[in-house]
Design a protein around this motif. Structure first.
Motif, PDB file in Angstrom:
ATOM      1  N   PRO A   1       0.737  -1.191  -0.030  1.00 38.14           N
ATOM      2  CA  PRO A   1      -0.086   0.066   0.053  1.00 38.14           C
ATOM      3  C   PRO A   1       0.895   1.362  -0.099  1.00 38.14           C
ATOM      4  N   GLY A   2       0.293   2.141  -0.687  1.00 36.57           N
ATOM      5  CA  GLY A   2       0.954   3.422  -0.689  1.00 36.57           C
ATOM      6  C   GLY A   2       0.534   4.369  -1.763  1.00 36.57           C
ATOM      7  N   GLY A   3       1.309   5.302  -1.980  1.00 38.78           N
ATOM      8  CA  GLY A   3       0.967   6.313  -3.008  1.00 38.78           C
ATOM      9  C   GLY A   3       1.620   7.779  -3.251  1.00 38.78           C
ATOM     10  N   GLY A   4       1.120   8.758  -3.732  1.00 43.86           N
ATOM     11  CA  GLY A   4       1.870  10.101  -3.903  1.00 43.86           C
ATOM     12  C   GLY A   4       1.986  10.897  -2.694  1.00 43.86           C
ATOM     13  N   VAL A   5       2.984  11.483  -2.529  1.00 41.99           N
ATOM     14  CA  VAL A   5       3.323  12.527  -1.439  1.00 41.99           C
ATOM     15  C   VAL A   5       2.590  13.845  -2.172  1.00 41.99           C
ATOM     16  N   ASP A   6       1.790  14.541  -1.448  1.00 41.38           N
ATOM     17  CA  ASP A   6       1.235  15.852  -1.839  1.00 41.38           C
ATOM     18  C   ASP A   6       2.258  16.858  -1.640  1.00 41.38           C
ATOM     19  N   ARG A   7       2.026  18.032  -2.468  1.00 39.23           N
ATOM     20  CA  ARG A   7       3.016  19.093  -2.192  1.00 39.23           C
ATOM     21  C   ARG A   7       2.647  19.676  -0.700  1.00 39.23           C
ATOM     22  N   GLY A   8       3.807  20.051  -0.110  1.00 36.60           N
ATOM     23  CA  GLY A   8       4.082  20.335   1.290  1.00 36.60           C
ATOM     24  C   GLY A   8       3.672  19.343   2.346  1.00 36.60           C
ATOM     25  N   GLU A   9       3.546  18.273   1.992  1.00 38.97           N
ATOM     26  CA  GLU A   9       3.449  17.005   3.021  1.00 38.97           C
ATOM     27  C   GLU A   9       4.496  16.278   3.116  1.00 38.97           C
ATOM     28  N   SER A  10       4.994  15.749   4.446  1.00 37.02           N
ATOM     29  CA  SER A  10       6.232  15.049   4.568  1.00 37.02           C
ATOM     30  C   SER A  10       5.934  13.698   4.066  1.00 37.02           C
ATOM     31  N   ALA A  11       7.122  12.628   3.933  1.00 29.38           N
ATOM     32  CA  ALA A  11       6.800  11.416   3.487  1.00 29.38           C
ATOM     33  C   ALA A  11       6.331  10.761   4.442  1.00 29.38           C
ATOM     34  N   ASP A  12       6.574  10.669   5.911  1.00 29.53           N
ATOM     35  CA  ASP A  12       5.886   9.965   6.866  1.00 29.53           C
ATOM     36  C   ASP A  12       4.454  10.396   7.051  1.00 29.53           C
ATOM     37  N   ALA A  13       4.097  11.700   7.003  1.00 31.55           N
ATOM     38  CA  ALA A  13       2.650  11.946   6.834  1.00 31.55           C
ATOM     39  C   ALA A  13       1.938  11.309   5.635  1.00 31.55           C
ATOM     40  N   ALA A  14       2.623  11.415   4.312  1.00 37.49           N
ATOM     41  CA  ALA A  14       2.079  10.859   3.155  1.00 37.49           C
ATOM     42  C   ALA A  14       1.611   9.129   3.740  1.00 37.49           C
ATOM     43  N   ILE A  15       2.398   8.412   4.111  1.00 41.51           N
ATOM     44  CA  ILE A  15       2.474   7.182   4.428  1.00 41.51           C
ATOM     45  C   ILE A  15       1.353   6.932   5.386  1.00 41.51           C
ATOM     46  N   ARG A  16       1.256   7.719   6.499  1.00 45.39           N
ATOM     47  CA  ARG A  16       0.270   7.718   7.391  1.00 45.39           C
ATOM     48  C   ARG A  16      -1.210   7.679   6.732  1.00 45.39           C
ATOM     49  N   ARG A  17      -1.379   8.804   5.796  1.00 41.92           N
ATOM     50  CA  ARG A  17      -2.713   9.148   4.984  1.00 41.92           C
ATOM     51  C   ARG A  17      -3.008   8.000   3.995  1.00 41.92           C
ATOM     52  N   GLU A  18      -1.941   7.666   3.457  1.00 39.74           N
ATOM     53  CA  GLU A  18      -2.134   6.473   2.672  1.00 39.74           C
ATOM     54  C   GLU A  18      -2.673   5.256   3.129  1.00 39.74           C
ATOM     55  N   LEU A  19      -2.117   4.853   4.132  1.00 35.55           N
ATOM     56  CA  LEU A  19      -2.582   3.831   4.853  1.00 35.55           C
ATOM     57  C   LEU A  19      -3.765   3.726   5.383  1.00 35.55           C
ATOM     58  N   ILE A  20      -4.362   5.142   5.894  1.00 41.33           N
ATOM     59  CA  ILE A  20      -5.665   5.239   6.451  1.00 41.33           C
ATOM     60  C   ILE A  20      -6.724   5.074   5.088  1.00 41.33           C
ATOM     61  N   GLU A  21      -6.323   5.932   3.829  1.00 41.35           N
ATOM     62  CA  GLU A  21      -7.270   5.960   2.905  1.00 41.35           C
ATOM     63  C   GLU A  21      -7.529   4.787   2.127  1.00 41.35           C
ATOM     64  N   GLU A  22      -6.141   3.952   1.997  1.00 44.57           N
ATOM     65  CA  GLU A  22      -6.096   2.613   1.006  1.00 44.57           C
ATOM     66  C   GLU A  22      -6.834   1.381   1.847  1.00 44.57           C
ATOM     67  N   VAL A  23      -6.257   1.264   3.187  1.00 43.24           N
ATOM     68  CA  VAL A  23      -6.623   0.231   3.686  1.00 43.24           C
ATOM     69  C   VAL A  23      -7.155   0.273   5.191  1.00 43.24           C
ATOM     70  N   GLY A  24      -7.424   1.606   5.646  1.00 40.67           N
ATOM     71  CA  GLY A  24      -8.012   1.592   7.017  1.00 40.67           C
ATOM     72  C   GLY A  24      -7.256   1.549   8.190  1.00 40.67           C
ATOM     73  N   LEU A  25      -5.947   1.221   8.108  1.00 33.07           N
ATOM     74  CA  LEU A  25      -5.016   1.459   9.192  1.00 33.07           C
ATOM     75  C   LEU A  25      -4.776   2.690   9.703  1.00 33.07           C
ATOM     76  N   ARG A  26      -5.190   2.846  10.867  1.00 29.69           N
ATOM     77  CA  ARG A  26      -4.882   4.328  11.722  1.00 29.69           C
ATOM     78  C   ARG A  26      -3.790   3.839  12.687  1.00 29.69           C
TER      79      ARG A  26
END
Length: 156
Positions: free
Chosen positions: A52-77
């Motif tokens: 699971p994963g995806g793109g890093v948005d402008r102004g977003e850190s890589a660790d914030a992006a992976i946390r967001r992607e895990l919530i959005e894609e597979v519901g893992l908070r």
């Protein structure tokens, strides 16, 4: 019905990438549960199983992006980022993509699900030595690196 739209959008994005060749920045997570199984997803827009994963948005850190992607894609908070597996350069499909892969762990494997049904067709836990047919070659390489205790770098 929605799946064909995502598949068409995926083809359009790949065509755009071949023409424009944009540089992108992405994240993926090698997520393990307490039994040592890895979380994989199957998208509607491309064949195969992936981390699971995806793109890093402008102004977003890589660790914030992976946390967001895990919530959005597979519901893992409730995910613990345990470290970095590696940083890779993906030139496949006319891309110029850098991908950061995090090692993550979860305590509650029951929370895994296809959270965004428009994008994710299926999500599941798999034993490291019994990956599903169609697991992408890059995903297999990342899992092999993890199993070997290696830190990856270089080619996706």
């Amino acid at each position: 019905m929605v799946a064909w739209r995502y598949r068409a959008a995926g083809r359009a994005m790949r065509l755009y990438a071949r023409i424009v060749r944009p540089r992108t920045f992405g994240v993926r997570a090698l997520v393990l549960d307490p039994a040592g199984r890895v979380a994989l997803v199957r998208h509607h827009y491309i064949d195969g199983w992936y981390l699971p994963g995806g793109g890093v948005d402008r102004g977003e850190s890589a660790d914030a992006a992976i946390r967001r992607e895990l919530i959005e894609e597979v519901g893992l908070r409730a995910v613990t980022i345990a470290g970095l597996l590696g940083v890779y350069h993906n030139r496949g499909e006319a891309k110029d993509d850098h991908v950061v892969v995090y090692r993550c762990v979860v305590d509650d494997p029951a929370a895994l699900r296809a959270a965004d049904r428009r994008e994710i067709a299926e999500a599941g836990w798999f034993s490291l030595d019994a990956l599903p047919d169609g697991t992408s070659p890059a995903t297999r390489r990342r899992i092999d690196e993890h199993r070997a205790g290696a830190h990856g770098i270089g080619r996706w």
